[in-house]
Design a protein around this motif. Structure first.
Motif, PDB file in Angstrom:
ATOM      1  N   LEU A  65       1.266  -1.503   0.042  1.00 28.50           N
ATOM      2  CA  LEU A  65      -0.289   0.410  -0.410  1.00 28.50           C
ATOM      3  C   LEU A  65       0.801   0.802   0.030  1.00 28.50           C
ATOM      4  O   LEU A  65       2.298   1.276   0.198  1.00 28.50           O
ATOM      5  CB  LEU A  65      -0.919   0.469   1.071  1.00 28.50           C
ATOM      6  N   ILE A  66       0.754   2.160  -0.982  1.00 26.96           N
ATOM      7  CA  ILE A  66       1.057   3.794  -0.355  1.00 26.96           C
ATOM      8  C   ILE A  66       0.351   4.635  -0.548  1.00 26.96           C
ATOM      9  O   ILE A  66      -0.619   4.502  -1.731  1.00 26.96           O
ATOM     10  CB  ILE A  66       1.882   3.626  -1.925  1.00 26.96           C
ATOM     11  N   LEU A  67       0.528   6.107   0.556  1.00 21.70           N
ATOM     12  CA  LEU A  67      -0.257   6.547   0.856  1.00 21.70           C
ATOM     13  C   LEU A  67      -0.811   7.750  -0.153  1.00 21.70           C
ATOM     14  O   LEU A  67       1.106   8.094  -0.607  1.00 21.70           O
ATOM     15  CB  LEU A  67       0.079   7.107   2.195  1.00 21.70           C
ATOM     16  N   LEU A  68      -1.056   8.086  -0.714  1.00 22.39           N
ATOM     17  CA  LEU A  68      -0.792   8.699  -1.948  1.00 22.39           C
ATOM     18  C   LEU A  68      -1.659  10.447  -1.517  1.00 22.39           C
ATOM     19  O   LEU A  68      -1.014  11.577  -1.962  1.00 22.39           O
ATOM     20  CB  LEU A  68      -1.957   9.056  -3.217  1.00 22.39           C
ATOM     21  N   ASN A  69      -2.247  10.299  -0.439  1.00 24.09           N
ATOM     22  CA  ASN A  69      -3.162  12.013   0.011  1.00 24.09           C
ATOM     23  C   ASN A  69      -3.881  11.539   1.120  1.00 24.09           C
ATOM     24  O   ASN A  69      -4.342  10.831   1.045  1.00 24.09           O
ATOM     25  CB  ASN A  69      -3.621  12.730  -1.118  1.00 24.09           C
ATOM     26  N   ARG A  70      -3.901  12.441   2.347  1.00 22.63           N
ATOM     27  CA  ARG A  70      -4.952  12.054   3.364  1.00 22.63           C
ATOM     28  C   ARG A  70      -5.490  13.919   3.579  1.00 22.63           C
ATOM     29  O   ARG A  70      -4.329  14.811   4.113  1.00 22.63           O
ATOM     30  CB  ARG A  70      -4.140  11.721   4.839  1.00 22.63           C
TER      31      ARG A  70
ATOM     32  N   TRP B 146      -5.134   5.349  -1.007  1.00 26.52           N
ATOM     33  CA  TRP B 146      -3.771   4.290  -0.905  1.00 26.52           C
ATOM     34  C   TRP B 146      -3.608   4.252  -2.825  1.00 26.52           C
ATOM     35  O   TRP B 146      -5.534   4.141  -3.194  1.00 26.52           O
ATOM     36  CB  TRP B 146      -4.446   3.536  -0.202  1.00 26.52           C
ATOM     37  N   ARG B 147      -2.928   3.664  -3.056  1.00 30.04           N
ATOM     38  CA  ARG B 147      -2.068   2.823  -4.432  1.00 30.04           C
ATOM     39  C   ARG B 147      -2.653   1.553  -3.690  1.00 30.04           C
ATOM     40  O   ARG B 147      -1.795   1.171  -3.003  1.00 30.04           O
ATOM     41  CB  ARG B 147      -1.781   3.616  -4.858  1.00 30.04           C
ATOM     42  N   ALA B 148      -2.936   0.675  -4.292  1.00 28.83           N
ATOM     43  CA  ALA B 148      -3.022  -0.918  -3.588  1.00 28.83           C
ATOM     44  C   ALA B 148      -2.959  -1.272  -5.508  1.00 28.83           C
ATOM     45  O   ALA B 148      -3.750  -1.746  -6.057  1.00 28.83           O
ATOM     46  CB  ALA B 148      -4.588  -1.583  -2.548  1.00 28.83           C
TER      47      ALA B 148
ATOM     48  N   GLU C 101      -8.612   9.509   2.850  1.00 23.04           N
ATOM     49  CA  GLU C 101      -6.947   9.090   2.734  1.00 23.04           C
ATOM     50  C   GLU C 101      -7.584   8.515   0.612  1.00 23.04           C
ATOM     51  O   GLU C 101      -8.068   7.122   1.151  1.00 23.04           O
ATOM     52  CB  GLU C 101      -6.379   8.182   3.720  1.00 23.04           C
TER      53      GLU C 101
END
Length: 324
Positions: free
Chosen positions: A1-6, A12-14, A10
């Motif tokens: 998982l990569i957090l893209l924006n909060r 995420w890219r999965a 939120e």
């Protein structure tokens, strides 16, 4: 998982999917499902590109404890950046807005469709959806007095604009350059999380809100020019445009700006305090124009239509710009 924006939510890219984890306590599961129902209906329409929802094992909305998760197909391209030639995209943004309005007016939502309603009470009442403007970070007494005066004028304008089918309906509510993905000449509209039942003029105001917050940080373009380009694009897709929406633009800009004063959307900004000051400044400028227009009924309320153009009175909401 990569957090893209909060932000409020939120993102995420999965793997091949983009996931949105909703904040607690705002949208209900039926409201989120309704957003995705509209997005599903918008797929593969001529001249309109939108993010595509992807169902999971629980359907389009997945419950994780007390929160909700939705998935979208990835989008080719990237968000527009301050260094880009942003001025060229206001006309396409107007065209996208028109196509969304046309679809929403003709579409029959599925049974159980529900989204939040934005009217005088839910914008200016004692418990508005986005929070009360008095909660804005760093609001000083002078600003509070100005916004209080403008609130009365705004309520009158919103009541006059009305909630009939010609002016009120399903809208995106946050369709601005920051919520477009660009891939060559192809634009894709994203972030329908704020879509609601509300005044269509709110979509018009959202398109130029960032210019009012801080023109210098985006591009050297006057909001009048931006709105002119937006209107040309809108009329490329639709045969007419409600003049009253343009004439009341200051009022609806105030709605969008004060929301941003209360709810900070962007993350990772280098100077949050300065960003809050810009947002308050934009809201107070619009509020000042609203208050002056109330004191002087001859004063033209709109700020972005070309100078010397008269606006129709609120009692005549059916007047339209027509494609020439």
């Amino acid at each position: 998982l990569i957090l893209l924006n909060r932000s409020e939510n939120e993102t995420w890219r999965a793997g091949p999917l983009i996931l949105r984890l909703h904040r607690q306590g705002y949208h209900t599961k039926p409201e989120i499902a309704s957003e995705l129902a509209w997005l599903t209906a918008l797929q593969d329409l001529p001249g309109l590109n939108t993010v595509r929802p992807i169902p999971g094992a629980q359907g389009l909305v997945t419950e994780i404890g007390s929160r909700f998760l939705v998935a979208f197909a990835p989008i080719q391209g990237q968000e527009l950046q301050p260094g880009d030639d942003l001025a060229r995209w206001f006309a396409p943004l107007g065209e996208i807005t028109a196509r969304l309005h046309l679809h929403a007016r003709a579409w029959t939502p599925p049974q159980g469709f529900t989204r939040k309603r934005w009217d005088v009470e839910t914008i200016l009442g004692p418990d508005p959806h986005w929070g009360h403007w008095r909660q804005a970070q760093g609001l000083d007494p002078q600003g509070a007095t100005l916004l209080a005066r403008a609130t009365d004028a705004l309520a009158i304008k919103l009541h006059a604009y009305g909630t009939g089918p010609e002016t009120f309906g399903l809208i995106h509510a946050d369709l601005r350059l920051a919520n477009l993905m660009v891939n060559g000449d192809r634009l894709t509209a994203i972030d329908f999380d704020d879509c609601c039942i509300g005044p269509r003029a709110l979509d018009v105001a959202a398109a130029v809100t960032d210019l009012v917050i801080d023109n210098r940080s985006l591009l050297q373009m006057d909001p009048r020019q931006a709105f002119g380009s937006f209107l040309r694009g809108y009329l490329d897709a639709a045969s007419e445009f409600d003049e009253q929406a343009g004439c009341l633009l200051d009022a609806f800009l105030w709605v969008t700006l004060i929301e941003r004063c209360v709810t900070v959307r962007r993350t990772g900004i280098p100077d949050p305090a300065a960003d809050a000051r810009r947002r308050r400044g934009g809201a107070c400028r619009c509020a000042s124009r609203c208050a002056r227009a109330r004191r002087d009924p001859r004063r033209r309320p709109g700020a972005v239509l070309p100078p010397r153009r008269s606006c129709p009175p609120p009692a005549a909401p059916g007047r339209r710009h027509r494609r020439g």
